[in-house]
Write a protein that holds these residues in place. Structure first.
Motif, PDB file in Angstrom:
ATOM      1  N   LEU A 456      -8.656  10.776  -3.136  1.00  0.00           N
ATOM      2  CA  LEU A 456      -8.150   9.413  -3.293  1.00  0.00           C
ATOM      3  C   LEU A 456      -6.748   9.312  -2.704  1.00  0.00           C
ATOM      4  CD1 LEU A 456      -9.269   8.459  -6.913  1.00  0.00           C
ATOM      5  CD2 LEU A 456     -10.094   7.465  -4.773  1.00  0.00           C
ATOM      6  N   LEU A 457      -6.547   8.281  -1.900  1.00  0.00           N
ATOM      7  CA  LEU A 457      -5.248   8.007  -1.283  1.00  0.00           C
ATOM      8  C   LEU A 457      -4.777   6.632  -1.752  1.00  0.00           C
ATOM      9  CD1 LEU A 457      -3.073   8.850   0.902  1.00  0.00           C
ATOM     10  CD2 LEU A 457      -4.413   7.452   2.512  1.00  0.00           C
ATOM     11  N   THR A 458      -3.496   6.504  -2.070  1.00  0.00           N
ATOM     12  CA  THR A 458      -2.951   5.221  -2.511  1.00  0.00           C
ATOM     13  C   THR A 458      -1.735   4.847  -1.670  1.00  0.00           C
ATOM     14  OG1 THR A 458      -1.398   6.131  -4.129  1.00  0.00           O
ATOM     15  CG2 THR A 458      -3.660   5.768  -4.867  1.00  0.00           C
ATOM     16  N   PHE A 459      -1.505   3.558  -1.548  1.00  0.00           N
ATOM     17  CA  PHE A 459      -0.270   3.036  -0.962  1.00  0.00           C
ATOM     18  C   PHE A 459      -0.143   1.585  -1.396  1.00  0.00           C
ATOM     19  CE2 PHE A 459      -3.585   2.149   2.138  1.00  0.00           C
ATOM     20  CZ  PHE A 459      -3.322   0.846   2.556  1.00  0.00           C
ATOM     21  N   SER A 460       1.025   0.988  -1.179  1.00  0.00           N
ATOM     22  CA  SER A 460       1.244  -0.398  -1.589  1.00  0.00           C
ATOM     23  C   SER A 460       1.580  -1.251  -0.382  1.00  0.00           C
ATOM     24  CB  SER A 460       2.377  -0.479  -2.617  1.00  0.00           C
ATOM     25  OG  SER A 460       3.586   0.010  -2.075  1.00  0.00           O
ATOM     26  N   SER A 634      -9.781  14.996   4.250  1.00  0.00           N
ATOM     27  CA  SER A 634      -8.462  15.082   3.619  1.00  0.00           C
ATOM     28  C   SER A 634      -7.811  13.700   3.610  1.00  0.00           C
ATOM     29  CB  SER A 634      -7.569  16.061   4.389  1.00  0.00           C
ATOM     30  OG  SER A 634      -6.231  15.967   3.943  1.00  0.00           O
ATOM     31  N   PRO A 635      -7.383  13.186   2.440  1.00  0.00           N
ATOM     32  CA  PRO A 635      -6.814  11.837   2.383  1.00  0.00           C
ATOM     33  C   PRO A 635      -5.625  11.642   3.317  1.00  0.00           C
ATOM     34  CG  PRO A 635      -7.284  12.632   0.183  1.00  0.00           C
ATOM     35  CD  PRO A 635      -7.487  13.797   1.098  1.00  0.00           C
ATOM     36  N   ALA A 636      -4.800  12.660   3.457  1.00  0.00           N
ATOM     37  CA  ALA A 636      -3.617  12.526   4.306  1.00  0.00           C
ATOM     38  C   ALA A 636      -3.982  12.343   5.774  1.00  0.00           C
ATOM     39  CB  ALA A 636      -2.715  13.750   4.136  1.00  0.00           C
ATOM     40  N   ALA A 659       0.452   8.212  -1.005  1.00  0.00           N
ATOM     41  CA  ALA A 659       0.378   9.386  -1.872  1.00  0.00           C
ATOM     42  C   ALA A 659      -1.063   9.626  -2.278  1.00  0.00           C
ATOM     43  CB  ALA A 659       1.247   9.194  -3.120  1.00  0.00           C
ATOM     44  N   THR A 660      -1.434  10.881  -2.380  1.00  0.00           N
ATOM     45  CA  THR A 660      -2.751  11.215  -2.903  1.00  0.00           C
ATOM     46  C   THR A 660      -2.692  11.142  -4.431  1.00  0.00           C
ATOM     47  OG1 THR A 660      -2.273  13.572  -3.031  1.00  0.00           O
ATOM     48  CG2 THR A 660      -3.169  12.735  -0.949  1.00  0.00           C
TER      49      THR A 660
END
Length: 801
Positions: A456-460, A634-636, A659-660
């Protein structure tokens, strides 16, 4: 002065003649003084030093309390501040401010800038002055995005070329031409707001009742001269009662509490820093006890020398002064070495400290710290040297001259044993506290949300409302962006959501079940999510349906609720179709429950699971959201492709905070990890010093009893019995120290209970285990003296005597 010079000369000669003793004492005190000074340096820079603000003693903030509010969150809504500003006579100025990111577009492209929203009252309260131009004024508050901005001195210098004709120039923020009307003085920073480069007026009318529960602003106020905090509290309490009667009569616990601005800035870190300072004082006490034992042991060995001085006419007062000067010299040298250690430790603290500690950049060694170190050296010299000096100076001339100074008095022996007991008793609370924090940290790192989190990858992302003024437009943007990202190779699912349980949201509304009386309202956490968000996350629906394509802007508002909410209000019933009413707010007021989702434990350690409500961000969209991207790779590795897709849709779109999920978890436990490591360090130092003290006492005990041990061996005592006797002496001290230390461990456990999660602060296994560690260290310290005693040659001991 001549007598003092004589004492210093004698002390220097004595230390040079016994370098091993001097080095051990100096390094022990250096460790204690260095660690204590380092923590004081941080405490002074963060908590004790005045804020760099004008009229600091009259600056206040206002905290709105409501059901679901957390202790570490102080904010207020614009209408509440407007009411207080209009009615208060004791407040000279009050306003609100908050962060609000902007995208600045230039000929070189678009870039994000740290922005903020502030009313004129906030600038007035903090006595902020412009270097050029003017500040935000009441006429700029037009209830919609304003065309004026104030920039910081640093923004003007670094990004606007420091042009002298900057006033009146336009820059593009969020696709809107904005005129710069002022430049702030250098170094201006609003407390707790953080770095802001561009200030604009809020895009709302602070008196608009639709924003009564938008508690997203920090209030800054300044009392009039002569108005005390007590008087201000009384006046604000009266105004608060009027606001409560008009708007929150059915809300249990709603209140507005004034606090000093200093308390707002440092209140949350004051307690842990004071706790650390108390812990390191315990380490210093162990160091002092260790050095006192060294001085006692050496003093007993110097019995003949002291007896000769007394026989030659030295008074007891003169002897005490001489020994105290020797202790002072040790302490001063220890402080000198300790200051170097303190500087290293301070820099390590700043480098390893979790984010969020206010004013950490202001921490440095200054005159106050040096004065503290000097005072600490003087105090430790008295603590370490006074009682031993009084003991050693009380000599029996005939006995001392006859025995050659090889035996110590029984009183000195009792004092030495008492000091070792004290060292072990002080070490136990630190070991127990470190064990508690370590166990709590382990529990927190084992966060199991019930879904796969490694991919899981997150960002805003914040989209400019000037480019998308209609809410329906915002919903369309989220549709397009989710579709674009879902098309990236390696991406399997995409969802969007406001802060939510994963990202630390504190927002709540007062909810009322349709048909129930208004006084039965309750607080509920609320989040907006996209259709398919829970599917992307891996959280199943317990019953009902997910949001769908028909849940769009303008249609009847559907809601999903978590199991906690459903079970609390409809235990054993089906909540589908029930209606929830929100009496105030600028979003839709009534929601129909369409489904129930499984509970998602909060990623923030120690956060309870509250009733939660979710609505579709297509029905009531907002311009800010978090993206949640599930991948098969890979999420990155997909970060670059995501940035490219966002810019392809709109070059002003800038994503932040990639960020993962494992990285998010690590961020949330950084503070517990830091607390654990700090207390663990103190505990290990104290335990090591206590072990060394135990070893030193027993080594001295064996040395003073060579003749006695030799006689026992000559009369048939086994070497095993000699070892047992020495070990018994040491372990008796350890057990007494452990028993005494348990009381201190219980007190410390209570003090750190706010930092312990998932473990009982009074866990008997942890307490027993910590006591066992202390006894084990003491036992190890006993082994060498015991073994040496058993290897003595009786013939040599008797001949030597």
């Amino acid at each position: 002065m001549r007598e003092l010079t004589t004492h210093i000369r004698y002390a220097a000669r004595a230390l040079l003649a016994h370098r091993t003793f001097a080095l051990a004492a100096i390094l022990t005190l250096a460790l204690g003084i260095g660690l204590t000074t380092a923590i004081f340096t941080v405490l002074n820079g963060v908590v004790l030093r005045p804020l760099s603000l004008r009229n600091e003693d009259r600056l206040i903030t206002l905290c709105e309390l409501y059901p679901g509010a957390t202790r570490d969150w102080c904010s207020i809504s614009p209408p509440s501040v407007a009411d207080i500003a209009e009615r208060s006579r004791g407040i000279a100025a009050v306003g609100i401010a908050r962060t609000w990111g902007f995208t600045m577009t230039t000929a070189d492209g678009s870039t994000g800038v740290a922005g903020g929203l502030a009313t004129p009252g906030a600038f007035a309260a903090l006595a902020v002055r412009p270097q050029l131009g003017r500040l935000i004024e009441p006429g700029d508050m037009i209830g919609r995005p304003s065309t004026v901005a104030v920039v910081t001195h640093e923004m003007w210098q670094n990004k606007l070329g420091a042009a002298r004709d900057i006033i009146g120039r336009s820059i593009s923020l969020d696709g809107m031409a904005v005129t710069i009307v002022g430049v702030l003085e250098p170094g201006i920073q609003f407390p707790v707001i953080g770095d802001v480069e561009v200030w604009r007026p809020p895009h709302i009318d602070p008196r608009d009742e639709r924003h009564r529960i938008w508690r997203g602003f920090v209030a800054f106020g300044r009392l009039r001269e002569g108005v005390t905090m007590r008087a201000a509290r009384a006046e604000i309490a009266a105004i608060t009662a009027e606001i409560r009667a008009a708007h929150f009569s059915g809300t249990a616990g709603w209140d507005i509490q004034p606090r000093t601005l200093r308390d707002l800035v440092v209140g949350e870190v004051r307690e842990p820093l004071l706790l650390f300072f108390g812990a390191v004082i315990l380490v210093l006490l162990v160091a002092c006890a260790n050095v006192a034992n060294l001085i006692l042991a050496r003093g007993a060995a110097r019995g003949r020398e002291i007896a000769v001085r007394a026989a030659l006419g030295a008074s007891r007062a003169w002897l005490v002064q001489s020994l105290l000067v020797e202790s002072l010299l040790i302490a001063i040298l220890g402080a000198a070495v300790g200051l170097t250690l303190a500087e290293w430790a301070t820099q390590a603290f700043k480098a390893l400290a979790p984010s969020g500690i206010p004013r950490i950049e202001e921490v440095s060694t200054n005159g106050t710290v040096l004065a503290f170190a000097i005072a600490l050296a003087l105090l430790t010299s008295v603590v370490c040297g006074l009682v031993p000096a009084l003991r050693v100076s009380r000599v029996d001339l005939s006995q001392a001259l006859r025995e050659g100074g090889r035996t110590g008095s029984s009183r000195s022996g009792r004092l030495g044993r008492a000091l070792v007991i004290a060292e072990l008793a002080i070490a136990l609370p630190l070991v127990s506290g470190a064990t508690l924090l370590a166990r709590s940290f382990m529990v927190q790192t084992q966060w199991r949300p019930g879904f796969e989190r490694e991919h899981l990858l997150t960002f805003s992302l914040f989209i400019p409302t000037t480019s998308y003024p209609k809410r329906s437009d915002i919903g369309s943007v989220w549709d397009r962006l989710e579709s674009e990202i879902a098309g990236i190779p390696g991406v399997t699912a995409v969802g969007t959501a406001s802060a939510g349980p994963l990202f630390g949201s504190r927002e709540s509304w007062e909810m009322q079940i349709e048909g129930q009386p208004p006084e039965e309202r309750t607080s509920v956490r609320w989040y907006d999510v996209s259709p398919g968000f829970f599917s992307a996350l891996g959280v199943p629906l317990v019953r009902g349906r997910d949001f769908g394509a028909k849940d769009t802007y303008g249609t009847p508002t559907a809601a999903l609720v978590n199991e906690t909410l459903a079970n609390r209000f409809w235990p054993g019933q089906d909540p589908i179709g029930k209606r929830l009413v929100f009496p105030s707010g600028d979003l839709r007021d009534t929601f129909t429950i369409a489904g129930v989702v499984r509970d998602i434990p909060s990623i923030r350690p120690g956060t309870s699971l509250d009733p939660q409500l979710f609505w579709s961000n297509r029905q009531a969209p907002r311009p800010f959201t978090y993206f949640l991207v599930r991948t098969s790779v890979s999420p990155a590795s997909v970060t670059g492709a995501i940035r490219a897709r966002l810019e392809a849709v709109n070059q002003d779109f800038t994503a932040y905070g990639f960020a993962t999920m494992p990285e998010l978890v690590a961020r949330n436990v950084r503070s517990p990890r830091f607390n654990m490591m700090l207390i663990l360090t103190f505990g290990l130092v104290a335990l090591t010093l206590a072990g060394i003290g135990t070893y030193g006492l027993l080594a001295y005990y064996v040395e003073q009893r060579h003749r006695e041990i030799g006689i026992r061996l000559a009369l048939g005592a086994t070497r095993r019995s000699v070892v047992a006797a020495v070990m018994r002496s040491g372990l008796t001290l350890a057990l007494i120290g452990a028993v005494v230390g348990m009381a201190g461990a219980l007190v410390l456990a209570r003090a750190i209970s706010a930092f312990v999660w998932g473990v009982s602060p009074h866990d008997p296994l942890i307490l027993a285990g910590s006591a066992s560690v202390v006894v084990l260290v003491a036992a190890i310290a006993c082994l060498v003296p015991a073994w040496r005693a058993s290897r003595l040659d009786p013939a040599l001991m008797l001949v030597a005597d």
